[in-house]
Design a protein around this motif. Structure first.
Motif, PDB file in Angstrom:
ATOM      1  N   ALA A 163      -3.566  -0.679  -7.072  1.00  0.00           N
ATOM      2  CA  ALA A 163      -3.526  -2.135  -7.243  1.00  0.00           C
ATOM      3  C   ALA A 163      -2.097  -2.664  -7.169  1.00  0.00           C
ATOM      4  O   ALA A 163      -1.842  -3.722  -6.565  1.00  0.00           O
ATOM      5  N   GLU A 164      -1.163  -1.940  -7.788  1.00  0.00           N
ATOM      6  CA  GLU A 164       0.228  -2.378  -7.735  1.00  0.00           C
ATOM      7  C   GLU A 164       0.765  -2.304  -6.306  1.00  0.00           C
ATOM      8  O   GLU A 164       1.542  -3.163  -5.874  1.00  0.00           O
ATOM      9  N   GLY A 165       0.339  -1.264  -5.569  1.00  0.00           N
ATOM     10  CA  GLY A 165       0.750  -1.158  -4.184  1.00  0.00           C
ATOM     11  C   GLY A 165       0.230  -2.300  -3.334  1.00  0.00           C
ATOM     12  O   GLY A 165       0.924  -2.815  -2.453  1.00  0.00           O
ATOM     13  N   VAL A 166      -1.008  -2.729  -3.603  1.00  0.00           N
ATOM     14  CA  VAL A 166      -1.559  -3.872  -2.885  1.00  0.00           C
ATOM     15  C   VAL A 166      -0.725  -5.116  -3.161  1.00  0.00           C
ATOM     16  O   VAL A 166      -0.410  -5.894  -2.255  1.00  0.00           O
ATOM     17  N   ARG A 167      -0.336  -5.303  -4.421  1.00  0.00           N
ATOM     18  CA  ARG A 167       0.486  -6.472  -4.767  1.00  0.00           C
ATOM     19  C   ARG A 167       1.838  -6.412  -4.079  1.00  0.00           C
ATOM     20  O   ARG A 167       2.322  -7.425  -3.552  1.00  0.00           O
ATOM     21  N   GLN A 168       2.454  -5.248  -4.060  1.00  0.00           N
ATOM     22  CA  GLN A 168       3.768  -5.137  -3.433  1.00  0.00           C
ATOM     23  C   GLN A 168       3.700  -5.406  -1.931  1.00  0.00           C
ATOM     24  O   GLN A 168       4.676  -5.878  -1.338  1.00  0.00           O
ATOM     25  N   ALA A 208       6.841   2.418   7.485  1.00  0.00           N
ATOM     26  CA  ALA A 208       5.738   1.831   8.245  1.00  0.00           C
ATOM     27  C   ALA A 208       4.562   1.505   7.330  1.00  0.00           C
ATOM     28  O   ALA A 208       3.920   0.451   7.460  1.00  0.00           O
ATOM     29  N   ALA A 209       4.281   2.386   6.368  1.00  0.00           N
ATOM     30  CA  ALA A 209       3.178   2.144   5.443  1.00  0.00           C
ATOM     31  C   ALA A 209       3.450   0.941   4.551  1.00  0.00           C
ATOM     32  O   ALA A 209       2.544   0.173   4.222  1.00  0.00           O
ATOM     33  N   ILE A 210       4.700   0.748   4.154  1.00  0.00           N
ATOM     34  CA  ILE A 210       5.062  -0.414   3.342  1.00  0.00           C
ATOM     35  C   ILE A 210       4.796  -1.704   4.114  1.00  0.00           C
ATOM     36  O   ILE A 210       4.296  -2.686   3.565  1.00  0.00           O
ATOM     37  N   GLY A 211       5.110  -1.697   5.396  1.00  0.00           N
ATOM     38  CA  GLY A 211       5.009  -2.921   6.183  1.00  0.00           C
ATOM     39  C   GLY A 211       3.643  -3.214   6.751  1.00  0.00           C
ATOM     40  O   GLY A 211       3.418  -4.302   7.286  1.00  0.00           O
ATOM     41  N   THR A 212       2.710  -2.266   6.652  1.00  0.00           N
ATOM     42  CA  THR A 212       1.397  -2.437   7.270  1.00  0.00           C
ATOM     43  C   THR A 212       0.428  -3.107   6.297  1.00  0.00           C
ATOM     44  O   THR A 212       0.098  -2.544   5.253  1.00  0.00           O
TER      45      THR A 212
END
Length: 1018
Positions: A499-504, A482-486
């Motif tokens: 920052a990398e998480g924001v890009r992904q 759910a966190a990946i898709g939000t």
């Protein structure tokens, strides 16, 4: 063998697998064969060859092979020769050889193959003669007429050797191939599967005509929307031998014929109106590419793949992958391709609503992609690459970041893409699997982006998204998914900075492996699907995996069974982790596949106020191919049926239709069932095949039986030595006879034969109460290199599999008997208290025997339970069950989508699923009525299950074996011969989860210790 370079010798450049009319000779068939225990020439090799024989002497045409054995090619030699040619080895992560790259052991099984082939005299006119190998494990040296022509690696990759100078047209020619099981390439092929050496795919001799068409790439683009028609563009890339122009490209169906007079003339062919290709509407057009020397016939599909606004789109519409990971496996042939079986296998996928395939973890036989184009699948085509075993040592010496291996990495991806580039079904290229990360993988991605800019690049191990186009993960928890898709969520992603998480989170997210289908399960499919529908960037996933990899084997006494890791005496192995598919090794769909099909069905129904809402969740197909059937059932009996015309509902839309089944004609529990069927036959299913189902309650039972009052028992009265209550007979307060035959029970039971998920990795957390000492035990296991604590270990430590029972009191009253008892484990303090009450009660149909079982735990239970119920031991001639409740297949708290309320019948043996490793199976939930039959005695015993105060009903399991017997067997044939039948009535069962590889049971489906009451009328 220890050279990391991918190949040497006269290898032709990689190219497409084409349907050409150029002459060819299949070398499939019977070859001469000998097996050596090590490679000739190995230092200290000793007597693997006759004394003084040159290692390459066998390739000479005059060499005497009359004393050799024979082998069929393609095959794996360890699966031939009645077990005398070595053995299969199964590992998941660990290598079966020492981790010492690029070296391999001296003990290196080596298969020498020879065949004589008559080459037609007219082949002297050919420009080139190529010898093509489509799959050889793992390294092979090739001689033609005694001359070595090359060395090849890449077990699941095609290679073509130029043998023009060695082949003599008009004569008999000798082809000799030496295959070594282990090589430097082994370190790049640590896929989760059996190690099976040999020439296992086709071998073909090709005559390439002068002026022939060496390679063709037909890139069929589409400018319209997913539904309807639009403009198409056929971009043509040609590699033509000298003198090969002019070349004509024709599509007869579209009235197109374009001739290119030179390489400079080659360009796109514009088409005003074409139908698009998709996995749901696999519209193909036949394209003929021809010149004076050769004609190539290819099928193309016009479609557009793009990533826009964080979504992966095909023809402008979001794709939702309902996919499976597909290995090539067969219980007799191993990875040897059989087109009839492959077609049937892929048709089975379609019938169970699978729309996508990840080719784990290598390109399949090329005909598989032809079938994917034809039948309709979204395909993630994966390179033949995995170095998983290096992960056990923190990826030290991993080839993925070692320049020495760069050429091998680039060679593998080049051969993958060039062979398969013409297939419309391929929408993603995958660099490989579980190989860590590094510069070599980045170089592969860069090459793909340059060669094929349209199709995105996938690789799960690129956690930070440095070189891939989609964000891919394996087995994330529901919360993490759910966190990946939000959008905007700042929860850290695996291996990423903020920052990398924001890009992904700007990319499409795909679960390339999830809901591990090992044994009984997987659970949680519905929960993941809800997230896929809720978050657009979550574009589905691929179940691990499609099929069990069992191999037929025999015990010393000749018993045939499906073997897994360790059954062939391997030095290291990973047990039954290879039996993790939605389909059993013998082609039987598992209960998990039925559950998956129900969860991902492409049409959904809602019914209220006599109106049915039809939701079309498809990508590119409306509902005009479907018809709608309904039926009204009361207490499991069908009383009315009907059909309705399905309105045309476009993808992503819904429509409502009037559907009034009328008032139930008789009182009782009434259900409306609807199903969407194929109106006409397709290439993968007959007319009438059910695509989607729904079920809705129309009426409650008219007079639900209330919880029975407990009887007033006369205390202090002696209990008769023999007591009869209706059909039951008791001796000293214990049940000894029921309905005229010996029966015992009910015996309290907390144990179930652990599922593979129960045996899976631990992950104690909020949903998993930590038992005393578990943390210390877990740490000790990890320190010693062992596995984490599992639920099976926890349950066995608590002694749930070996409860002993003590009767504390037996009291009798008028028409009643009350027995109280305690169940505990040796060295345990926690207890399960039980009160069993038998009483004769008046009912509208006459006096019946009621059974009330109260189960209450003490404090001190340290974990969730596997089950909470009781067991009855019945005669062995109880052979059949008819029930009203959930069915027809087994069901568990987190695996209920495939179940529906109805009346069903099955034999005892049919109630159990044939899992390759015996485990919990056969539970049917939410029971209303159960009728048991004995041999020759129909309806021997009827049990009516009453709801408790919370409206909960029990489930039942009917089995030839106890849970303890099942748990003690490693294979079905090891189960003891049984002269009893065992009935389990469960107030509750623990969920299934997917902890064999993935998340554990969700909290709402975990069976925490608590009190429950079972009530039955007999």
């Amino acid at each position: 063998m220890t050279d990391p370079a991918p190949r040497r010798g006269a290898h032709a450049a990689p190219r497409s697998w084409l349907h050409s009319d150029a002459p060819r000779i299949s070398l499939n068939g019977t070859w001469s064969f000998r097996l050596l225990d090590r490679a000739p020439g190995t230092p200290g090799g000793g007597g693997v060859l006759p004394a003084g024989e040159d290692p390459a002497a066998f390739a000479d045409p005059g060499y005497d092979v009359s004393g050799w054995e024979t082998i069929e090619v393609p095959s794996h030699w360890v699966l031939t020769g009645d077990g005398t040619r070595g053995r299969p080895i199964y590992t998941n992560v660990q290598f079966p050889i020492p981790l010492d790259p690029p070296h391999v052991p001296d003990e290196n099984p080596t298969g020498d193959h020879r065949i004589e082939v008559d080459v037609p005299a007219e082949w002297a006119e050919a420009e080139r003669v190529l010898l093509r190998f489509d799959g050889v494990e793992s390294i092979y040296r090739v001689w033609v007429n005694g001359v070595e022509v090359g060395v090849g690696t890449g077990s699941r990759l095609a290679a073509e050797l130029d043998v023009t100078e060695q082949v003599v047209p008009g004569q008999t020619n000798t082809v000799a191939v030496r295959v070594h099981q282990w090589s430097a390439a082994t370190y790049l092929e640590d896929q989760d599967q059996w190690w099976l050496p040999g020439i296992f795919r086709d071998v073909t001799l090709l005559a390439r005509p002068r002026g022939g068409i060496t390679d063709v790439w037909l890139r069929a683009g589409y400018a319209g929307e997913a539904v309807g028609t639009g403009a198409g563009t056929l971009e043509v890339e040609l590699d033509v031998a000298e003198g090969g122009f002019p070349v004509t490209v024709a599509i007869e169906e579209l009235g197109v014929s374009t001739t290119f007079d030179s390489a400079a003339d080659v360009g796109p062919v514009e088409l005003e109106k074409v139908e698009p290709w998709s996995a749901e509407r696999p519209r193909l057009y036949e394209v003929v590419v021809s010149n004076a020397a050769e004609t190539i016939t290819q099928r193309v599909g016009f479609r557009r793949v793009e990533i826009r606004d964080g979504l992966l789109l095909v023809n402008g519409a979001r794709v939702l992958f309902h996919g499976v990971n597909r290995h090539e496996t067969h219980p007799e042939r191993g990875r040897v391709f059989d087109e009839e079986h492959a077609r049937a296998d892929m048709a089975l996928m379609k019938r169970f609503n699978v729309n996508a395939i990840r080719t784990s973890h290598y390109p399949p036989h090329p005909r598989v992609l032809d079938l994917a184009d034809e039948l309709g699948f979204w395909v993630v085509d994966e390179c033949d690459l995995e170095t998983h075993g290096f992960g056990s040592d923190d990826w030290r010496q991993n080839p993925s970041d070692d320049p020495v291996w760069r050429e091998a990495y680039l060679d593998r991806i080049t051969r993958t893409v060039e062979r398969d580039k013409n297939h419309p079904s391929v929408v993603l290229w995958s660099l490989g699997n579980e190989s860590g990360t590094g510069a070599n993988l980045a170089a592969m991605a860069a090459w793909v982006h340059s060669r094929d800019p349209e199709r995105p690049v996938h690789y799960e191990g690129d956690y930070v998204g440095a070189y891939t186009d989609v964000y891919s993960r394996m087995y994330p928890s529901l919360a993490e998914t759910a966190a990946i898709g939000t959008d905007g969520d700042t929860t850290p992603l695996l291996g990423c900075t903020v920052a990398e998480g924001v890009r992904q989170r700007t990319k499409p997210a795909i679960l390339c492996e999830y809901v591990h289908a090992m044994g009984n399960g997987p659970g949680l499919i519905s929960e993941y699907e809800e997230l896929f529908e809720q978050h657009p960037r979550l574009q589905g996933g691929f179940v691990w995996e499609w099929r069990d990899h069992g191999l037929w084997h025999r015990t010393p006494d000749g018993t045939r069974y499906l073997a897994y890791g360790g059954d062939f005496g391997e030095v290291v192995h990973d047990g039954n982790f290879v039996m993790d598919g939605l389909v059993f090794s013998d082609d039987t769909p598992s209960p998990g596949l039925h559950e998956y099909a129900a969860v991902v069905q492409p049409v959904r129904f809602e019914w209220a106020n006599k109106r049915l809402t039809v939701r079309n969740l498809r990508h590119s197909t409306d509902t005009t191919d479907l018809r709608l059937r309904w039926r009204l059932e009361v207490d499991g009996t069908v009383l009315a049926r009907g059909t309705e015309k399905v309105p045309r509902v476009l993808p992503g839309r819904s429509a409502r239709i009037d559907l009034d089944p009328g008032a139930p004609p008789v009182p009782g529990e009434a259900w409306l069932s609807v199903q969407a069927e194929l109106a006409e036959a397709t290439a993968w299913a007959p007319a009438g095949h059910v695509v989607a189902r729904g079920q809705f309650r129309v009426a409650e039972a008219t007079a639900p039986v209330r919880v029975l009052p407990l009887p007033a028992v006369q205390t202090g009265q002696p209990v008769p030595e023999r007591l009869e209550l209706g059909p039951a007979v008791f001796a000293h307060g214990r049940l000894v006879e029921l309905a005229g035959v010996p029966v015992s029970g009910p015996l309290p039971e907390l144990w179930r034969a652990p599922t593979d998920n129960d045996r899976g990795k631990a992950g104690f957390g909020a949903s998993r109460p930590l038992p005393a000492g578990a943390a210390e035990a877990d740490a000790a296991l990890l320190a010693s290199g062992g596995r984490r604590t599992t639920w099976e270990m926890v349950w066995r430590e608590q002694g749930l599999h070996r409860l002993v029972h003590r009767v504390t009191s037996v009291e009798a009253g008028p028409g009643s008997l009350v027995t109280r008892g305690v169940s505990m484990a040796a060295q345990g303090r926690a207890r399960l208290e039980s009160t069993t009450t038998w009483q004769l009660v008046p009912t509208p149909g006459g006096e019946r025997l009621a059974l009330t079982i109260e189960l209450a735990p003490s404090r001190g239970w340290g974990s969730v339970w596997p089950r909470l119920g009781v067991r009855f031991d019945l005669p062995g001639d109880v052979t059949r069950a008819e029930w009203f409740g959930l069915g027809p297949g087994e069901s568990y708290p987190d695996s209920l989508a495939a179940a529906r309320v109805g009346s069903f019948t099955a034999s005892v043996d049919e109630l159990a699923a044939p899992y390759s490793r015996p485990q919990e199976t056969g539970h049917r939930s939410d029971l209303r009525r159960l009728v048991l039959s004995r041999s020759g005695v129909h309806d021997w015993l009827t049990l009516e299950a009453l709801p408790d105060t919370a409206g909960r009903r029990p489930g039942f399991t009917l089995s030839r074996h106890t849970a303890q017997q099942i748990a003690d067997a490693d294979h079905p044939h090891e189960l003891p011969t049984s002269d009893r039948t065992y009935l389990y009535l469960d107030a509750a069962q623990h969920g299934l989860g997917t902890a064999a590889c993935g998340p554990d049971v969700s909290p709402q489906f975990a069976l925490r210790p608590h009190a429950r009451t079972l009530q039955l009328l007999l």
